[in-house]
Scaffold this motif. Structure first.
Motif, PDB file in Angstrom:
ATOM      1  N   LYS A 154      35.218  31.358 -63.367  1.00  0.00           N
ATOM      2  CA  LYS A 154      33.867  31.854 -63.663  1.00  0.00           C
ATOM      3  C   LYS A 154      33.426  32.874 -62.619  1.00  0.00           C
ATOM      4  O   LYS A 154      32.794  33.882 -62.966  1.00  0.00           O
ATOM      5  N   LEU A 155      33.739  32.616 -61.351  1.00  0.00           N
ATOM      6  CA  LEU A 155      33.362  33.548 -60.286  1.00  0.00           C
ATOM      7  C   LEU A 155      34.053  34.899 -60.478  1.00  0.00           C
ATOM      8  O   LEU A 155      33.429  35.953 -60.320  1.00  0.00           O
ATOM      9  N   PHE A 156      35.330  34.880 -60.826  1.00  0.00           N
ATOM     10  CA  PHE A 156      36.056  36.125 -61.098  1.00  0.00           C
ATOM     11  C   PHE A 156      35.409  36.862 -62.270  1.00  0.00           C
ATOM     12  O   PHE A 156      35.210  38.082 -62.224  1.00  0.00           O
ATOM     13  N   LYS A 157      35.077  36.128 -63.319  1.00  0.00           N
ATOM     14  CA  LYS A 157      34.456  36.746 -64.493  1.00  0.00           C
ATOM     15  C   LYS A 157      33.108  37.361 -64.129  1.00  0.00           C
ATOM     16  O   LYS A 157      32.802  38.491 -64.518  1.00  0.00           O
ATOM     17  N   ASN A 158      32.288  36.627 -63.385  1.00  0.00           N
ATOM     18  CA  ASN A 158      30.969  37.125 -62.992  1.00  0.00           C
ATOM     19  C   ASN A 158      31.050  38.326 -62.057  1.00  0.00           C
ATOM     20  O   ASN A 158      30.149  39.155 -62.025  1.00  0.00           O
ATOM     21  N   ALA A 159      32.140  38.419 -61.303  1.00  0.00           N
ATOM     22  CA  ALA A 159      32.343  39.571 -60.413  1.00  0.00           C
ATOM     23  C   ALA A 159      32.999  40.734 -61.164  1.00  0.00           C
ATOM     24  O   ALA A 159      33.274  41.775 -60.574  1.00  0.00           O
ATOM     25  N   LYS A 160      33.243  40.531 -62.460  1.00  0.00           N
ATOM     26  CA  LYS A 160      33.874  41.543 -63.313  1.00  0.00           C
ATOM     27  C   LYS A 160      35.309  41.879 -62.902  1.00  0.00           C
ATOM     28  O   LYS A 160      35.777  43.000 -63.070  1.00  0.00           O
ATOM     29  N   LYS A 203      33.815  45.146 -56.579  1.00  0.00           N
ATOM     30  CA  LYS A 203      34.038  43.868 -57.257  1.00  0.00           C
ATOM     31  C   LYS A 203      34.340  42.763 -56.249  1.00  0.00           C
ATOM     32  O   LYS A 203      33.920  41.617 -56.424  1.00  0.00           O
ATOM     33  N   ILE A 204      35.032  43.120 -55.177  1.00  0.00           N
ATOM     34  CA  ILE A 204      35.329  42.142 -54.124  1.00  0.00           C
ATOM     35  C   ILE A 204      34.041  41.731 -53.418  1.00  0.00           C
ATOM     36  O   ILE A 204      33.825  40.552 -53.145  1.00  0.00           O
ATOM     37  N   ASP A 205      33.167  42.698 -53.143  1.00  0.00           N
ATOM     38  CA  ASP A 205      31.877  42.379 -52.515  1.00  0.00           C
ATOM     39  C   ASP A 205      31.085  41.418 -53.384  1.00  0.00           C
ATOM     40  O   ASP A 205      30.492  40.451 -52.890  1.00  0.00           O
ATOM     41  N   LEU A 238      29.296  35.718 -54.543  1.00  0.00           N
ATOM     42  CA  LEU A 238      29.305  34.567 -55.440  1.00  0.00           C
ATOM     43  C   LEU A 238      29.979  33.355 -54.803  1.00  0.00           C
ATOM     44  O   LEU A 238      29.513  32.218 -54.950  1.00  0.00           O
ATOM     45  N   ILE A 239      31.067  33.588 -54.077  1.00  0.00           N
ATOM     46  CA  ILE A 239      31.759  32.484 -53.395  1.00  0.00           C
ATOM     47  C   ILE A 239      30.881  31.891 -52.305  1.00  0.00           C
ATOM     48  O   ILE A 239      30.795  30.669 -52.164  1.00  0.00           O
ATOM     49  N   LYS A 240      30.197  32.732 -51.524  1.00  0.00           N
ATOM     50  CA  LYS A 240      29.293  32.229 -50.481  1.00  0.00           C
ATOM     51  C   LYS A 240      28.215  31.347 -51.088  1.00  0.00           C
ATOM     52  O   LYS A 240      27.911  30.268 -50.571  1.00  0.00           O
TER      53      LYS A 240
END
Length: 101
Positions: free
Chosen positions: A18-24, A69-71, A76-78
């Motif tokens: 989900k985090l990857f998806k939300n970060a596009k 996208k990494i930012d 999101l991970i934080k």
């Protein structure tokens, strides 16, 4: 372009997706791995019986992607880690890429 690497315990695999998806971040790879916290616990889990597993079942994800996208993923991970009730936060690192084809 940079390489982002994310590790998490197996229980958080769906959350990381989900985090990857939300970060596009739409293109990535994953692999099942065994995670170990420190050498002391590794020594305590060694066994004469090969069927006994010593590590924690974990997942590793990686993607070659853009800085923006990494930012977003790191933010999101934080946020995810700040709301954890366990001692197993999602970990992430970034590796610069000098050349690629």
């Amino acid at each position: 372009m940079k390489l982002v690497i994310v590790t998490a315990v197996e229980e958080f695999q769906k959350d990381v997706l989900k985090l990857f998806k939300n970060a596009k971040i739409e293109s990535f790879s994953s692999s099942d791995i065994d995670g170990y916290k420190n050498a002391a616990s590794l020594l305590m889990t060694n066994s004469w019986f090969p069927s006994v597993k010593g590590g924690n079942e974990s997942s590793l994800f990686f993607s070659f992607t853009e800085d923006e996208k990494i930012d977003s993923l790191f933010s999101l991970i934080k946020e995810f880690n700040n709301n954890l009730e366990t001692n197993n936060p999602i970990k992430a690192i970034v590796v610069p890429i000098e050349k690629y084809i």
